[in-house]
Design an enzyme around this catalytic site. Sequence first.
Site, PDB file in Angstrom:
ATOM      1  N   ASN A  25       0.875  -1.167   0.000  1.00 21.86           N
ATOM      2  CA  ASN A  25       0.000   0.000   0.000  1.00 21.86           C
ATOM      3  C   ASN A  25       0.918   1.224   0.000  1.00 21.86           C
ATOM      4  O   ASN A  25       1.574   1.525   0.999  1.00 21.86           O
ATOM      5  CB  ASN A  25      -0.913   0.004   1.233  1.00 21.86           C
ATOM      6  N   GLU A  52      -3.925   1.699  -2.925  1.00 24.17           N
ATOM      7  CA  GLU A  52      -4.098   3.114  -2.575  1.00 24.17           C
ATOM      8  C   GLU A  52      -3.203   3.993  -3.461  1.00 24.17           C
ATOM      9  O   GLU A  52      -2.463   4.847  -2.981  1.00 24.17           O
ATOM     10  CB  GLU A  52      -3.838   3.366  -1.085  1.00 24.17           C
ATOM     11  N   ASP A 165      -3.732  -4.871   0.997  1.00 30.50           N
ATOM     12  CA  ASP A 165      -4.019  -4.257   2.292  1.00 30.50           C
ATOM     13  C   ASP A 165      -5.425  -4.708   2.689  1.00 30.50           C
ATOM     14  O   ASP A 165      -6.418  -4.221   2.159  1.00 30.50           O
ATOM     15  CB  ASP A 165      -3.942  -2.736   2.178  1.00 30.50           C
ATOM     16  N   ASN A 167      -6.718  -4.486   5.790  1.00 31.03           N
ATOM     17  CA  ASN A 167      -7.283  -3.713   6.901  1.00 31.03           C
ATOM     18  C   ASN A 167      -7.882  -4.609   7.978  1.00 31.03           C
ATOM     19  O   ASN A 167      -8.826  -4.220   8.688  1.00 31.03           O
ATOM     20  CB  ASN A 167      -8.321  -2.706   6.395  1.00 31.03           C
ATOM     21  N   ASP A 236      -1.108  -6.127   5.894  1.00 32.40           N
ATOM     22  CA  ASP A 236      -0.765  -6.325   4.490  1.00 32.40           C
ATOM     23  C   ASP A 236      -0.381  -7.795   4.321  1.00 32.40           C
ATOM     24  O   ASP A 236       0.648  -8.244   4.828  1.00 32.40           O
ATOM     25  CB  ASP A 236       0.383  -5.408   4.091  1.00 32.40           C
ATOM     26  N   ASP A 268       2.797   4.826   5.017  1.00 34.56           N
ATOM     27  CA  ASP A 268       2.640   4.288   6.369  1.00 34.56           C
ATOM     28  C   ASP A 268       2.623   2.758   6.373  1.00 34.56           C
ATOM     29  O   ASP A 268       2.561   2.139   7.434  1.00 34.56           O
ATOM     30  CB  ASP A 268       1.383   4.848   7.049  1.00 34.56           C
ATOM     31  N   HIS A 269       2.715   2.154   5.184  1.00 38.94           N
ATOM     32  CA  HIS A 269       2.809   0.698   5.055  1.00 38.94           C
ATOM     33  C   HIS A 269       4.191   0.324   4.523  1.00 38.94           C
ATOM     34  O   HIS A 269       4.782   1.066   3.721  1.00 38.94           O
ATOM     35  CB  HIS A 269       1.789   0.159   4.056  1.00 38.94           C
TER      36      HIS A 269
END
Length: 283
Positions: A25, A52, A165, A167, A236, A268-269
Amino acid sequence: MLKAINICHTKLLTWFVLMRIVTWNVNSLRARLGRIERWLAAFEPDVACLQETKLADDAFPTEIFEGLGYECFYHGQGRWNGVCILSRVGLENPMTGFGAEIEPDREARLLWATCGGIRVASCYVPNGRALDHAHYQYKLSWLDRLAAALEVQASPSEPVIVCGDFNVAPEDKDVYDPKAFADSTHTSTLERKKLELLTEWGLVDLFRLHHNGDSLFSWWDYRAGSFYKHMGMRIDLLYGSPPVAESCGFALIDRNERKGPRQDPPSDHAPVFVDIDHSISIK
């Protein structure tokens, strides 16, 4: 990364191929493009599934990735969401979404393609926001439809990878503090049960084949120094069918890619990748 040898029997050519497949991501392809180019050049994945991307299709930097040797398949919608598959081992039978027999999704969150003989899905599962939010119900429905699409796309006896991802942290050991996530998304019982639909079908968490410890994360909040405090989640994921799981020889989260200065900010991933010893027979 792709390496191959062939063994020729009577009218049958078998290629044994080492394939590297990454999910990442990137939290804005435009903002992270330089990082992504450098990472692809350094780690040489054969298939890269990005989520994303936050780009409309007419803004996708196809020429840059083609210059690195990748075919591109992408599905975007501008400022939000967006997924793509980059492949150096072929890109066949591309498809967006869940398929004709399943309720379509209103957002750009899912792609399928066959890469080097493996059916690959790049997924960006909805966040859910809060347990009492309509987005949470959307998330549960989305995971139901992903499981239904998997039934149509392939069988457990075929090589399949579903990654992205999600989530969802599959277990308590996939978050830094389970108590901090009580009564919130990403760890709720219903989300995890929906994720289990994939393993009930036959998929295997490829990362966990090689790493069974706690505190192995792929995402850290930008706020409050969460990365340096080791306050993260493993959301992930790369799931593989039994033929893929049996040939998965390596898995890694590249947490170093989560580091970086403000002038070259990271996602942030972190990227997560696996190496697959994959055989392809051609008559």
